[in-house]
Design a protein around this motif. Sequence first.
Motif, short mmCIF file in Angstrom:
data_model
loop_
_atom_site.label_atom_id
_atom_site.label_comp_id
_atom_site.label_asym_id
_atom_site.label_seq_id
_atom_site.Cartn_x
_atom_site.Cartn_y
_atom_site.Cartn_z
N HIS A 73 -39.32 7.49 25.58
CA HIS A 73 -39.39 9.00 25.57
C HIS A 73 -39.26 9.38 24.37
CE1 HIS A 73 -40.07 12.12 28.34
NE2 HIS A 73 -39.06 12.81 27.78
N ASP A 74 -38.57 8.53 23.21
CA ASP A 74 -38.29 9.23 21.94
C ASP A 74 -39.49 9.21 21.01
OD1 ASP A 74 -35.70 9.57 22.68
OD2 ASP A 74 -35.14 7.53 21.69
N THR A 75 -40.44 8.34 21.60
CA THR A 75 -41.65 8.10 20.56
C THR A 75 -42.79 8.95 21.13
OG1 THR A 75 -42.56 6.26 21.92
CG2 THR A 75 -41.17 5.45 20.33
N LEU A 76 -42.71 9.67 22.24
CA LEU A 76 -43.72 10.70 22.87
C LEU A 76 -43.90 11.67 21.85
CD1 LEU A 76 -43.07 10.47 26.77
CD2 LEU A 76 -44.92 9.10 25.09
N VAL A 77 -45.04 12.31 21.87
CA VAL A 77 -45.05 13.59 20.86
C VAL A 77 -45.52 14.72 21.87
CG1 VAL A 77 -46.62 14.67 19.28
CG2 VAL A 77 -46.13 12.09 19.11
N TYR A 78 -44.80 15.42 21.74
CA TYR A 78 -44.91 16.92 22.67
C TYR A 78 -46.21 17.62 22.14
CZ TYR A 78 -44.15 21.62 24.27
OH TYR A 78 -44.39 22.79 24.93
N VAL A 79 -47.06 17.89 22.95
CA VAL A 79 -48.34 18.69 22.56
C VAL A 79 -48.50 19.91 23.19
CG1 VAL A 79 -49.44 16.44 22.22
CG2 VAL A 79 -49.58 17.30 24.42
N GLY A 80 -47.64 20.29 24.12
CA GLY A 80 -47.60 21.53 24.78
C GLY A 80 -47.18 21.84 26.22
N LYS A 81 -47.47 23.24 26.68
CA LYS A 81 -46.87 23.28 28.02
C LYS A 81 -47.79 23.22 29.17
CE LYS A 81 -42.56 25.25 27.75
NZ LYS A 81 -41.64 24.23 27.83
N GLU A 82 -47.69 22.45 30.26
CA GLU A 82 -48.48 22.26 31.08
C GLU A 82 -49.47 23.11 31.77
OE1 GLU A 82 -48.31 19.94 35.61
OE2 GLU A 82 -46.60 20.46 34.70
N THR B 66 -54.83 18.67 18.94
CA THR B 66 -53.42 18.51 18.40
C THR B 66 -53.34 17.58 17.32
OG1 THR B 66 -50.96 18.61 19.00
CG2 THR B 66 -52.48 17.27 20.24
N LYS B 67 -52.25 17.16 17.07
CA LYS B 67 -51.93 16.07 16.06
C LYS B 67 -51.04 15.17 16.57
CE LYS B 67 -54.29 17.08 11.93
NZ LYS B 67 -54.71 16.53 10.96
N VAL B 68 -51.53 14.16 16.63
CA VAL B 68 -50.26 12.91 17.04
C VAL B 68 -50.09 11.78 16.04
CG1 VAL B 68 -49.90 11.07 18.99
CG2 VAL B 68 -50.93 13.33 19.71
N ASN B 69 -49.09 11.87 15.25
CA ASN B 69 -48.79 11.01 14.35
C ASN B 69 -49.83 11.23 13.01
OD1 ASN B 69 -47.00 10.00 15.99
ND2 ASN B 69 -47.28 7.86 15.64
N GLY B 70 -50.23 12.32 13.01
CA GLY B 70 -51.27 12.79 11.81
C GLY B 70 -52.71 12.60 12.31
N ILE C 278 -46.15 18.64 28.25
CA ILE C 278 -47.18 17.53 28.19
C ILE C 278 -46.84 16.49 26.77
CG2 ILE C 278 -49.61 17.01 27.86
CD1 ILE C 278 -48.84 18.08 30.68
N TYR C 279 -46.68 15.37 27.14
CA TYR C 279 -46.53 14.42 25.91
C TYR C 279 -47.72 13.45 25.69
CZ TYR C 279 -41.48 16.04 26.56
OH TYR C 279 -40.68 16.89 26.55
N VAL C 280 -47.96 13.06 24.58
CA VAL C 280 -48.97 12.14 24.50
C VAL C 280 -48.19 10.87 23.59
CG1 VAL C 280 -51.25 11.64 23.38
CG2 VAL C 280 -50.70 13.68 24.32
#
Length: 156
Positions: A11-20, A31-35, A126-128
């Motif tokens: 869960h720590d590594t997940l990237v928050y991208v927005g509200k469902e 969105t950006k996930v790790n750049g 929502i997380y990616v």
Amino acid sequence: RCPKGTAEMEHDTLVYVGKEDDIKKSQRITTKVNGREVVVFYHEGKFYAMDARCYHAGGPLHLGDIEDINGQSCIICPWHQYKITLETGEGLYQAINPLEPSPTPRWLSKGVKQRIHKVTVDNGNIYVSPPDLSVSFDSDYYADKYKSNGDFAVGK
């Protein structure tokens, strides 16, 4: 000190991208996930995420239409009409067998070309998952190429 559970670490590594609810309303976000530029789709009750640039020539997949092809939901790249399955990231193409008396085109897979990302829905958020870069995909080239320019237009 308590041992860290794998679920917690994950869960720590997940990237928050927005509200469902927001993503359900807009049907897609960039969105950006790790750049890395990633597009998150909400289609027919499911969330999907993939590299935002098409594996073929770097086209903006977030501007493409979603079509049902051969029973699979596919994003159609607006630049060259490449078809990519939302579920697996496979490139699809139509082929015919010229030896058939009246050849019928059928959809075949080029294999997985587009890097897809795991989406986690938790408590309305929502997380990616960040990409596993030990495995490479065709879309990585454009993901890296567009990583540095930083002027990605977020939105639909």
